[in-house]
Every structure is written in structure tokens, then in C-alpha cells.
Design a protein around this motif. Sequence first.
Motif, PDB file in Angstrom:
ATOM      1  N   GLU A 118      -3.470 -22.288  65.166  1.00  0.00           N
ATOM      2  CA  GLU A 118      -4.399 -23.143  64.440  1.00  0.00           C
ATOM      3  C   GLU A 118      -3.726 -23.930  63.319  1.00  0.00           C
ATOM      4  O   GLU A 118      -4.110 -25.054  63.023  1.00  0.00           O
ATOM      5  CB  GLU A 118      -5.537 -22.293  63.874  1.00  0.00           C
ATOM      6  CG  GLU A 118      -6.677 -23.100  63.309  1.00  0.00           C
ATOM      7  CD  GLU A 118      -7.841 -22.223  62.927  1.00  0.00           C
ATOM      8  OE1 GLU A 118      -8.388 -22.449  61.842  1.00  0.00           O
ATOM      9  OE2 GLU A 118      -8.205 -21.319  63.702  1.00  0.00           O
ATOM     10  N   LEU A 146      -8.722 -22.671  70.938  1.00  0.00           N
ATOM     11  CA  LEU A 146      -7.351 -22.412  70.502  1.00  0.00           C
ATOM     12  C   LEU A 146      -7.188 -20.911  70.402  1.00  0.00           C
ATOM     13  O   LEU A 146      -7.876 -20.256  69.636  1.00  0.00           O
ATOM     14  CB  LEU A 146      -7.088 -23.043  69.138  1.00  0.00           C
ATOM     15  CG  LEU A 146      -7.030 -24.563  69.084  1.00  0.00           C
ATOM     16  CD1 LEU A 146      -6.806 -25.020  67.647  1.00  0.00           C
ATOM     17  CD2 LEU A 146      -5.937 -25.089  69.972  1.00  0.00           C
ATOM     18  N   GLY A 184      -7.489 -29.655  59.969  1.00  0.00           N
ATOM     19  CA  GLY A 184      -7.930 -29.389  61.330  1.00  0.00           C
ATOM     20  C   GLY A 184      -8.157 -30.625  62.182  1.00  0.00           C
ATOM     21  O   GLY A 184      -8.646 -30.521  63.305  1.00  0.00           O
ATOM     22  N   ASN A 207      -6.258 -30.467  65.476  1.00  0.00           N
ATOM     23  CA  ASN A 207      -6.865 -29.498  66.396  1.00  0.00           C
ATOM     24  C   ASN A 207      -8.099 -30.092  67.059  1.00  0.00           C
ATOM     25  O   ASN A 207      -8.296 -29.953  68.268  1.00  0.00           O
ATOM     26  CB  ASN A 207      -7.236 -28.213  65.664  1.00  0.00           C
ATOM     27  CG  ASN A 207      -6.026 -27.419  65.243  1.00  0.00           C
ATOM     28  OD1 ASN A 207      -4.947 -27.581  65.790  1.00  0.00           O
ATOM     29  ND2 ASN A 207      -6.186 -26.567  64.258  1.00  0.00           N
ATOM     30  N   LYS A 213       0.829 -24.267  69.989  1.00  0.00           N
ATOM     31  CA  LYS A 213      -0.481 -23.663  70.192  1.00  0.00           C
ATOM     32  C   LYS A 213      -0.583 -23.095  71.599  1.00  0.00           C
ATOM     33  O   LYS A 213       0.129 -23.531  72.498  1.00  0.00           O
ATOM     34  CB  LYS A 213      -1.577 -24.720  70.010  1.00  0.00           C
ATOM     35  CG  LYS A 213      -1.513 -25.423  68.662  1.00  0.00           C
ATOM     36  CD  LYS A 213      -2.477 -26.572  68.572  1.00  0.00           C
ATOM     37  CE  LYS A 213      -2.327 -27.342  67.285  1.00  0.00           C
ATOM     38  NZ  LYS A 213      -2.426 -26.600  66.062  1.00  0.00           N
TER      39      LYS A 213
END
Length: 93
Positions: A70, A66, A43, A46, A75
Motif C-alpha cells: 500500500e 491490494l 493513495g 493506488n 505491490k
Amino acid sequence: MNLADGLSATVSVRVVPRSSNEGVAGYEGGVVRIRLNAPPVEGKANEALVRFLAKTVGVPKSRITLVTGEKGRNKIVRVVGVTREALMAALGL
């Protein structure tokens, strides 16, 4: 004004992780390409994307979510409190 009832904008993003420079890399086919320094593991990309968008657009990180993507490079991101036009202008598009 309640933010849940107010403005929000969504944008399609393609993340380019592990780039030497962070920033907007272009806009093609309705998708914004964003380069990030972070690797695409656990992650981190992200988190870097949310941090980058918050700083660039000038909103708190809590207003960025988001919607999809993910686990992938493609995205859909929602930013609460701005119009789509303001979001694209902040990204320089």
C-alpha cells in the motif's frame, strides 16, 4: 457462484507513478510494470492502479484489492473473478 469461493488471480506489480502515459510497461522477473499518471501521495497511485486494472481487465473495482504494498511501488494485487491466464492476457502479456 459465490465469488469468495470462485476464481481469483494475484499478480506482482511495480508502479511507475507520474508517467506521461498510462499502461503496461513490461513484464520482467514475474513482475508487471504499470505506468500511472497519478502521483504517489495520499493513495492516489493506488486508486489509479485499481481503476486502471478494473478498466483493462473488465471487472468492477470492488473485485480488486491490494494484498501488500500500500505504501510502496512494489505491490501484490488480487483480482477476483478471473484466472491468472485471463488476467495476463487482458494486460497484453
